[in-house]
Design a protein around this motif. Structure first.
Motif, short mmCIF file in Angstrom:
data_model
loop_
_atom_site.label_atom_id
_atom_site.label_comp_id
_atom_site.label_asym_id
_atom_site.label_seq_id
_atom_site.Cartn_x
_atom_site.Cartn_y
_atom_site.Cartn_z
N ALA A 42 -21.36 8.09 23.70
CA ALA A 42 -20.04 7.55 24.07
C ALA A 42 -19.59 6.49 23.07
N ALA A 43 -20.51 5.62 22.67
CA ALA A 43 -20.14 4.55 21.73
C ALA A 43 -19.70 5.12 20.39
N LEU A 44 -20.43 6.15 19.93
CA LEU A 44 -20.10 6.72 18.62
C LEU A 44 -18.83 7.56 18.66
N SER A 45 -18.44 7.99 19.87
CA SER A 45 -17.19 8.75 19.97
C SER A 45 -15.97 7.88 19.66
N VAL A 46 -16.15 6.55 19.76
CA VAL A 46 -15.06 5.64 19.40
C VAL A 46 -15.47 4.77 18.20
#
Length: 563
Positions: free
Chosen positions: A393-397
Motif C-alpha cells: 500500500a505504501a509503495l502504491s503511493v
C-alpha cells in the motif's frame, strides 16, 4: 531464577524471585531447562543433517522416526528435522506466551524423547556422538543439578551477553517462522540457522568476534524470516489495504481474539459466520482488519481496546470469551479467567485450551457457545483508526511520497515501531509523537503504535501522518519502503534518507527486529525505554561504534537528535 530477556525486568537488571511478566520462578527455571534441552537437540539435528546427504538409508530411518513423532506435513519431511517442534518449543519461552508448569515439563520430556530417538538412529549408522556438550546427554531429572542450564554459568560477561542476544534473536525468529509454517511457508535455511545458533551457545571455543558474527547473521536470517511470513500472509489473505477500523461496539455478543495468528483468525471468522456472534480484534490482531480476505466478513466489527498490558481492564469489560493465539497473555483475573481460551503454545494453568486437530484445523465451537450466552461488550470508545499501510500500500503511493519530500511538504519520516509496555515511562512515545513537527510522518508497526495511533495528527496532502504497517513482524514492510525510497532518490545508502529510528522494545521478537535492522546497515537507532539488561558494556560499545545505537533520553533532547 535469573531472567532478563524483556525490557521490564526488575531494576533493569534481572528478575530473580518472580517475573514482572507474572511467571513464577519455577516456570522461569523450566523455560531455561527447555532451552538447554533444545540446544542439545539442535546439536543432534546438525549431526543428522551432516550425515543425511551421504546415507540415503539413514535419511529414510530419520524421516520415519520424525513422521511418527511430530505434527508435520509429508511434503515437509524431506527438509525439516524436528523443525516445527523446535519452533513451537522455542516460541513458548518468549515473554507472555506460556505460564504453565505442566506444559514445560511435557516439552522437556518430549525434547528428550526426540533427542534420544535421533541419537539411537545416528549411532546405529556409525555417527560419532562422543565429545559433545552435556546438553546432548543430560536427562530431564538431572537438569536441576546441571550448572550449564543457568544463564550465569557463562562467567565471561561479554560471551554471556552475546550468547543471550543470539538466543533471544532466535526466539523471535522461531515465532515468525512458526506463523509462516502454519500457512504452509517454510525455509530450510531458517531451520538450519536456528540449530546452528543454538548449538553455538554451547561452544566454548567461539570468541566474542565469532559470536558477534553469528548475532549479525541472526539479523540477516531474521530479514528472510519476516519476508517469508509476509509472503505467507499476503498469499493467503491478500495485501493489507488502507482501512478505517471501527473501535466502537455493536449490540451483538462477541468473541475477542488477541495475539498474532492469522490462521486462527481465519478459522474463527468462518466458524462464527451466521451465528449472531461478532468478532473483535485486540492488541496485535488489529492489522487483521486490513486484509481483504477478512474484510469480507460482516461480523468482523473492528478493534476493541488497546495494547496487551491493558487486558485485565479490557477483557473484564468485553463480557464475552477471549481467544489468545500467541504471546501477549497477562495472568488473568479470576473474574474473567473462565472465559479465556488459549491455543497453540499459549498456556496458563486452569485456562481452557483448544488443540489443533490431526487435519490441521481447530474447533472453536466451545468459544462460540459461550459467546452466544454472553452480554455484548461494554463500550470503551468510539470512532475509527487507520491502518493497512504495509509495503504494498505504501509503495502504491510512492510517487506521491517522493513528490511530497522533494516539494518540502514532508521533511522527515520517523520509524516508531516495536512494542508497548505497562510502565509510565512509555508515555515518552505519546509525547514524542505529539511534539513532532507537522511535516513529519510516523512509520510504525507492532503494538508500540497504541501510544499514539489514536491521536489526531492529520495528514499531509492526503498521506496520513501515521502510517501503520501492521504487526511487529511487519517491520519488514518498513525496511522495504525505506529501500524503495532510497532507490527513488537514487541513494546507495538508506541512512542517507530523511528517516530517523526511535524504536521501543519489550520482548524477544523485537530483539530480532533490531538485529534485522542492524544487519541491513541501519544506523543511528535510538532505543528505549531502557537498553537491554543482557547487553554488556563491551557489547554495547561494539553496537555504538559500528551502528551508533543509543538509548532514548528526553523528548526534547531526542527531538533535536532525530529531527
Amino acid at each position: 531464577m535469573y531472567c532478563y530477556q524483556c525490557e521490564e525486568t526488575v531494576k533493569g537488571e534481572a528478575c530473580t524471585k518472580t517475573g514482572v511478566c507474572g511467571k513464577s520462578d519455577e516456570v522461569a527455571d523450566l523455560q531455561d531447562q527447555l532451552i538447554y534441552m533444545l540446544k542439545g537437540l539442535a546439536v543432534v539435528n546438525q549431526k543428522a543433517r551432516e550425515k543425511i546427504p551421504e546415507d540415503s538409508g539413514l535419511k529414510a530411518q530419520i524421516l520415519k522416526f520424525i513422521k511418527g513423532n511430530q505434527k508435520t506435513k509429508d511434503e515437509d519431511l524431506e527438509e525439516h528435522i524436528n523443525s516445527r517442534f523446535m519452533e513451537e518449543s522455542i516460541f513458548s519461552t518468549v515473554t507472555n506466551v506460556n505460564f504453565s508448569n505442566s506444559y514445560f515439563k511435557n516439552q522437556i520430556q518430549e525434547t528428550y524423547r526426540l533427542r534420544e530417538g535421533l541419537k539411537s538412529i545416528l549411532k546405529e549408522s556409525g555417527v560419532d556422538l562422543s565429545n559433545l556438550p552435556s546438553a546432548v546427554n543430560v536427562k530431564p531429572e538431572d537438569l536441576t543439578s546441571t550448572p550449564e542450564v543457568s544463564i550465569l554459568s557463562t562467567e565471561n560477561e561479554d560471551i554471556r551477553s552475546l550468547r543471550e542476544l543470539l538466543t533471544y534473536g532466535i526466539k523471535g525468529m522461531a515465532a515468525y517462522a512458526y506463523h509462516a509454517r502454519m500457512l504452509g511457508c517454510t525455509d530450510n535455511e531458517i531451520s538450519t540457522f536456528m540449530e546452528k545458533g543454538l548449538a553455538a551457545t554451547l561452544d566454548d571455543s567461539l570468541s566474542s568476534d565469532d559470536l558477534t558474527g553469528l548475532v549479525l547473521e541472526c539479523g540477516s536470517v531474521g530479514v528472510k524470516t519476516m519476508a517469508l511470513l509476509d509472503e505467507a500472509n499476503t498469499a493467503a489473505y491478500g495485501h493489507p489495504e488502507p482501512t478505517n477500523i471501527n473501535i466502537g461496539v455493536r449490540d451483538n455478543p462477541g468473541i475477542l481474539i488477541s495475539g498474532h495468528d492469522l490462521k486462527d483468525m481465519e478459522q474463527l471468522l468462518k466458524q462464527t459466520e451466521g451465528t449472531g456472534v461478532d468478532v473483535y480484534t485486540h492488541g496485535e490482531m488489529l492489522p487483521a482488519n486490513t486484509y481483504p480476505a477478512f474484510k469480507k466478513y460482516s461480523h468482523l466489527v473492528g478493534n476493541y481496546g488497546g495494547s496487551w498490558w491493558k487486558q485485565k481492564e479490557e477483557f473484564e469489560k468485553f463480557n464475552g470469551p477471549v481467544l489468545m493465539t500467541t504471546n501477549c497473555l497477562v495472568p488473568p483475573a479470576d473474574s474473567y479467567s473462565n472465559r479465556i481460551f488459549t491455543t497453540a503454545m499459549v498456556g496458563f494453568e486452569g485456562l481452557k485450551h483448544i488443540d489443533e486437530m490431526e487435519n490441521g484445523t481447530k474447533d472453536f465451537s466451545r468459544i462460540i457457545e459461550i459467546a452466544k450466552n454472553s452480554r455484548p461488550p461494554e463500550k470503551l470508545e468510539d470512532g475509527e483508526i487507520t491502518a493497512g499501510f504495509a509495503h504494498n500500500a505504501a509503495l502504491s503511493v510512492a510517487d506521491k511520497i517522493v513528490d511530497a519530500v522533494k516539494g518540502g511538504q514532508i521533511s522527515r519520516f520517523v520509524v516508531m515501531a516495536g512494542c508497548d509496555g505497562r510502565h509510565k515511562e512509555r508515555e515518552y512515545y505519546t509525547d514524542f509523537a505529539k511534539q513532532l513537527p507537522e511535516d513529519a510522518v510516523i512509520l510504525t508497526a507492532g503494538c508500540a503504535k497504541y501510544r499514539y495511533n489514536k491521536l489526531d495528527l492529520g495528514d499531509i496532502g492526503g498521506i496520513p501522518r501515521i502510517l501503520d504497517a501492521g504487526q511487529c513482524n511487519d517491520s519488514y514492510s518498513l525496511v522495504v519502503v525505506a529501500q524503495k525510497l532510497a532507490q527513488a532518490f537514487d541513494l546507495k545508502d538508506i541512512n542517507e534518507l530523511p528517516v530517523s529510528y526511535n524504536i521501543a522494545w519489550y520482548e524477544q521478537k523485537a530483539v530480532l527486529v533490531l538485529l534485522a535492522l542492524l544487519s541491513l546497515g541501519v544506523k543511528n537507532i535510538v532505543l528505549g525505554p531502557k537498553l537491554p539488561a543482557f547487553v554488556s558494556p563491551n557489547v554495547l560499545n561494539v553496537l555504538v561504534e559500528n551502528f551508533n545505537i543509543s538509548a532514548n533520553t528526553t523528548v526534547e533532547n531526542d527531538m533535536k537528535r532525530l529531527i
